[in-house]
Design a protein around this motif. Structure first.
Motif, PDB file in Angstrom:
ATOM      1  N   VAL A  96       7.749  -8.147   7.379  1.00 51.71           N
ATOM      2  CA  VAL A  96       7.118  -6.967   7.962  1.00 51.71           C
ATOM      3  C   VAL A  96       5.662  -7.352   8.210  1.00 51.71           C
ATOM      4  CG1 VAL A  96       6.432  -4.561   7.637  1.00 51.71           C
ATOM      5  CG2 VAL A  96       8.607  -5.365   6.698  1.00 51.71           C
ATOM      6  N   HIS A  97       5.199  -7.132   9.426  1.00 53.35           N
ATOM      7  CA  HIS A  97       3.797  -7.410   9.741  1.00 53.35           C
ATOM      8  C   HIS A  97       3.109  -6.083  10.053  1.00 53.35           C
ATOM      9  CE1 HIS A  97       0.244  -9.531  11.025  1.00 53.35           C
ATOM     10  NE2 HIS A  97       0.227  -8.767  12.110  1.00 53.35           N
ATOM     11  N   LEU A  98       2.124  -5.745   9.245  1.00 55.12           N
ATOM     12  CA  LEU A  98       1.354  -4.517   9.446  1.00 55.12           C
ATOM     13  C   LEU A  98       0.122  -4.826  10.290  1.00 55.12           C
ATOM     14  CD1 LEU A  98       1.424  -3.262   5.738  1.00 55.12           C
ATOM     15  CD2 LEU A  98       2.775  -2.365   7.640  1.00 55.12           C
ATOM     16  N   THR A  99      -0.117  -3.995  11.274  1.00 57.19           N
ATOM     17  CA  THR A  99      -1.328  -4.093  12.081  1.00 57.19           C
ATOM     18  C   THR A  99      -2.050  -2.765  11.952  1.00 57.19           C
ATOM     19  OG1 THR A  99      -0.247  -5.592  13.631  1.00 57.19           O
ATOM     20  CG2 THR A  99      -2.275  -4.529  14.378  1.00 57.19           C
ATOM     21  N   LEU A 100      -3.285  -2.819  11.475  1.00 61.77           N
ATOM     22  CA  LEU A 100      -4.073  -1.618  11.217  1.00 61.77           C
ATOM     23  C   LEU A 100      -5.342  -1.637  12.051  1.00 61.77           C
ATOM     24  CD1 LEU A 100      -5.031   0.881   9.514  1.00 61.77           C
ATOM     25  CD2 LEU A 100      -5.895  -0.789   7.845  1.00 61.77           C
ATOM     26  N   GLN A 101      -5.622  -0.548  12.713  1.00 63.15           N
ATOM     27  CA  GLN A 101      -6.877  -0.323  13.418  1.00 63.15           C
ATOM     28  C   GLN A 101      -7.512   0.889  12.747  1.00 63.15           C
ATOM     29  OE1 GLN A 101      -7.627  -2.477  15.817  1.00 63.15           O
ATOM     30  NE2 GLN A 101      -9.409  -1.559  16.703  1.00 63.15           N
ATOM     31  N   ALA A 102      -8.736   0.722  12.224  1.00 64.36           N
ATOM     32  CA  ALA A 102      -9.335   1.807  11.453  1.00 64.36           C
ATOM     33  C   ALA A 102     -10.805   2.010  11.796  1.00 64.36           C
ATOM     34  CB  ALA A 102      -9.197   1.519   9.958  1.00 64.36           C
ATOM     35  N   SER A 103     -11.196   3.261  11.733  1.00 65.39           N
ATOM     36  CA  SER A 103     -12.609   3.636  11.855  1.00 65.39           C
ATOM     37  C   SER A 103     -12.989   4.321  10.548  1.00 65.39           C
ATOM     38  CB  SER A 103     -12.805   4.578  13.050  1.00 65.39           C
ATOM     39  OG  SER A 103     -14.139   5.021  13.100  1.00 65.39           O
ATOM     40  N   ILE A 104     -13.871   3.649   9.786  1.00 63.45           N
ATOM     41  CA  ILE A 104     -14.234   4.144   8.458  1.00 63.45           C
ATOM     42  C   ILE A 104     -15.750   4.075   8.317  1.00 63.45           C
ATOM     43  CG2 ILE A 104     -13.903   3.899   5.974  1.00 63.45           C
ATOM     44  CD1 ILE A 104     -11.318   2.246   6.727  1.00 63.45           C
ATOM     45  N   PRO A 105     -16.438   5.197   8.474  1.00 61.84           N
ATOM     46  CA  PRO A 105     -17.898   5.186   8.347  1.00 61.84           C
ATOM     47  C   PRO A 105     -18.340   4.656   6.979  1.00 61.84           C
ATOM     48  CG  PRO A 105     -17.135   7.291   9.227  1.00 61.84           C
ATOM     49  CD  PRO A 105     -15.915   6.527   8.789  1.00 61.84           C
ATOM     50  N   GLY A 106     -19.320   3.771   6.996  1.00 62.67           N
ATOM     51  CA  GLY A 106     -19.886   3.247   5.767  1.00 62.67           C
ATOM     52  C   GLY A 106     -19.154   2.059   5.178  1.00 62.67           C
ATOM     53  N   ALA A 107     -18.055   1.644   5.779  1.00 62.80           N
ATOM     54  CA  ALA A 107     -17.289   0.511   5.248  1.00 62.80           C
ATOM     55  C   ALA A 107     -17.770  -0.787   5.887  1.00 62.80           C
ATOM     56  CB  ALA A 107     -15.804   0.695   5.515  1.00 62.80           C
ATOM     57  N   ASN A 130      11.873  -6.564  -0.135  1.00 63.52           N
ATOM     58  CA  ASN A 130      11.888  -7.947  -0.590  1.00 63.52           C
ATOM     59  C   ASN A 130      11.713  -8.824   0.646  1.00 63.52           C
ATOM     60  OD1 ASN A 130      12.138 -10.219  -2.119  1.00 63.52           O
ATOM     61  ND2 ASN A 130      14.368 -10.151  -2.213  1.00 63.52           N
ATOM     62  N   ALA A 131      10.530  -8.726   1.248  1.00 64.33           N
ATOM     63  CA  ALA A 131      10.250  -9.442   2.486  1.00 64.33           C
ATOM     64  C   ALA A 131       8.828  -9.973   2.443  1.00 64.33           C
ATOM     65  CB  ALA A 131      10.421  -8.490   3.680  1.00 64.33           C
ATOM     66  N   ASN A 132       8.536 -10.883   3.333  1.00 66.17           N
ATOM     67  CA  ASN A 132       7.178 -11.375   3.492  1.00 66.17           C
ATOM     68  C   ASN A 132       6.405 -10.320   4.272  1.00 66.17           C
ATOM     69  OD1 ASN A 132       4.870 -12.965   3.776  1.00 66.17           O
ATOM     70  ND2 ASN A 132       5.652 -13.891   5.654  1.00 66.17           N
ATOM     71  N   ILE A 133       5.475  -9.644   3.635  1.00 68.08           N
ATOM     72  CA  ILE A 133       4.714  -8.575   4.276  1.00 68.08           C
ATOM     73  C   ILE A 133       3.313  -9.095   4.552  1.00 68.08           C
ATOM     74  CG2 ILE A 133       3.841  -6.220   4.048  1.00 68.08           C
ATOM     75  CD1 ILE A 133       6.179  -5.830   1.973  1.00 68.08           C
ATOM     76  N   THR A 134       2.940  -9.114   5.831  1.00 71.13           N
ATOM     77  CA  THR A 134       1.614  -9.584   6.232  1.00 71.13           C
ATOM     78  C   THR A 134       0.828  -8.436   6.823  1.00 71.13           C
ATOM     79  OG1 THR A 134       2.492 -10.291   8.365  1.00 71.13           O
ATOM     80  CG2 THR A 134       2.386 -11.951   6.620  1.00 71.13           C
ATOM     81  N   LEU A 135      -0.479  -8.639   6.984  1.00 70.65           N
ATOM     82  CA  LEU A 135      -1.363  -7.563   7.424  1.00 70.65           C
ATOM     83  C   LEU A 135      -2.476  -8.128   8.292  1.00 70.65           C
ATOM     84  CD1 LEU A 135      -2.685  -4.653   7.188  1.00 70.65           C
ATOM     85  CD2 LEU A 135      -3.746  -5.505   5.085  1.00 70.65           C
ATOM     86  N   ASP A 136      -2.752  -7.490   9.434  1.00 70.99           N
ATOM     87  CA  ASP A 136      -3.946  -7.705  10.232  1.00 70.99           C
ATOM     88  C   ASP A 136      -4.684  -6.375  10.215  1.00 70.99           C
ATOM     89  OD1 ASP A 136      -3.670 -10.323  11.073  1.00 70.99           O
ATOM     90  OD2 ASP A 136      -2.546  -9.782  12.871  1.00 70.99           O
ATOM     91  N   ALA A 137      -5.882  -6.361   9.646  1.00 69.43           N
ATOM     92  CA  ALA A 137      -6.656  -5.121   9.559  1.00 69.43           C
ATOM     93  C   ALA A 137      -7.950  -5.300  10.320  1.00 69.43           C
ATOM     94  CB  ALA A 137      -6.939  -4.786   8.097  1.00 69.43           C
ATOM     95  N   LYS A 138      -8.261  -4.345  11.204  1.00 67.43           N
ATOM     96  CA  LYS A 138      -9.473  -4.398  11.994  1.00 67.43           C
ATOM     97  C   LYS A 138     -10.275  -3.133  11.784  1.00 67.43           C
ATOM     98  CE  LYS A 138      -7.727  -7.433  15.579  1.00 67.43           C
ATOM     99  NZ  LYS A 138      -6.324  -7.578  15.295  1.00 67.43           N
ATOM    100  N   LEU A 139     -11.534  -3.307  11.447  1.00 69.20           N
ATOM    101  CA  LEU A 139     -12.449  -2.189  11.275  1.00 69.20           C
ATOM    102  C   LEU A 139     -13.184  -1.981  12.572  1.00 69.20           C
ATOM    103  CD1 LEU A 139     -13.560  -0.176   9.209  1.00 69.20           C
ATOM    104  CD2 LEU A 139     -15.257  -1.897   8.571  1.00 69.20           C
ATOM    105  N   ALA A 140     -13.116  -0.771  13.110  1.00 66.01           N
ATOM    106  CA  ALA A 140     -13.761  -0.482  14.394  1.00 66.01           C
ATOM    107  C   ALA A 140     -15.215  -0.089  14.166  1.00 66.01           C
ATOM    108  CB  ALA A 140     -13.027   0.641  15.111  1.00 66.01           C
TER     109      ALA A 140
END
Length: 140
Positions: A96-107, A130-140
């Motif tokens: 499972v590959h998670l892709t996150l786009q986030a706007s977080i003031p102060g982070a 029971n899988a290889n879980i990866t993540l791409d996280a981007k802070l806007a």
């Protein structure tokens, strides 16, 4: 807390038809079958439902973790790409590959990456799979 989903199936694997429902009624008798799972035809399939559940769980977990760090997201959008592979002994969800786009003031990015990784590791659906879980996280 307990909840449930259900499925009904009639027929063989290729000519059969099924329907998936959720206890809340969010999904009621939604069609699924071989064609929607393996041939891109209309309907749903278990993998996209797992993806939606994982994206939702991860995003809620991150919201909690952000709050504990004194941060609140303006907006977070998560996509979960679920990989179903054919193996020698049948099929398996292998990643499972998670892709996150986030706007977080102060982070700042370092703290954001730390908190996103913590959410990935600790959300209940991540723990279930029971899988290889990866993540791409981007802070806007």
């Amino acid at each position: 807390m307990k909840t449930n989903g259900s499925a009904v199936w009639s027929g063989g694997i290729k000519d059969g038809k099924g329907a998936i429902s959720t206890a809340s009624g969010a999904m009621k008798e939604h069609p699924y079958g071989f064609a929607s799972r393996f041939e891109g035809k209309p309907g749903t399939n278990p993998e996209e439902l797992i993806g939606a559940a994982h994206a939702g769980c991860f995003t809620m977990a991150l919201s909690l973790i952000l709050g504990e760090a004194g941060l609140t997201a303006d907006k977070m959008e998560t996509k979960a790409e679920v990989t179903l592979d054919k193996l020698e002994d049948g099929y398996a969800i292998t990643a499972v590959h998670l892709t996150l786009q986030a706007s977080i003031p102060g982070a700042d990015d370092a703290k954001f990456q730390e908190l996103a990784a913590k959410a990935k590791a600790n959300c209940p659906v991540s723990k279930l799979l029971n899988a290889n879980i990866t993540l791409d996280a981007k802070l806007a």
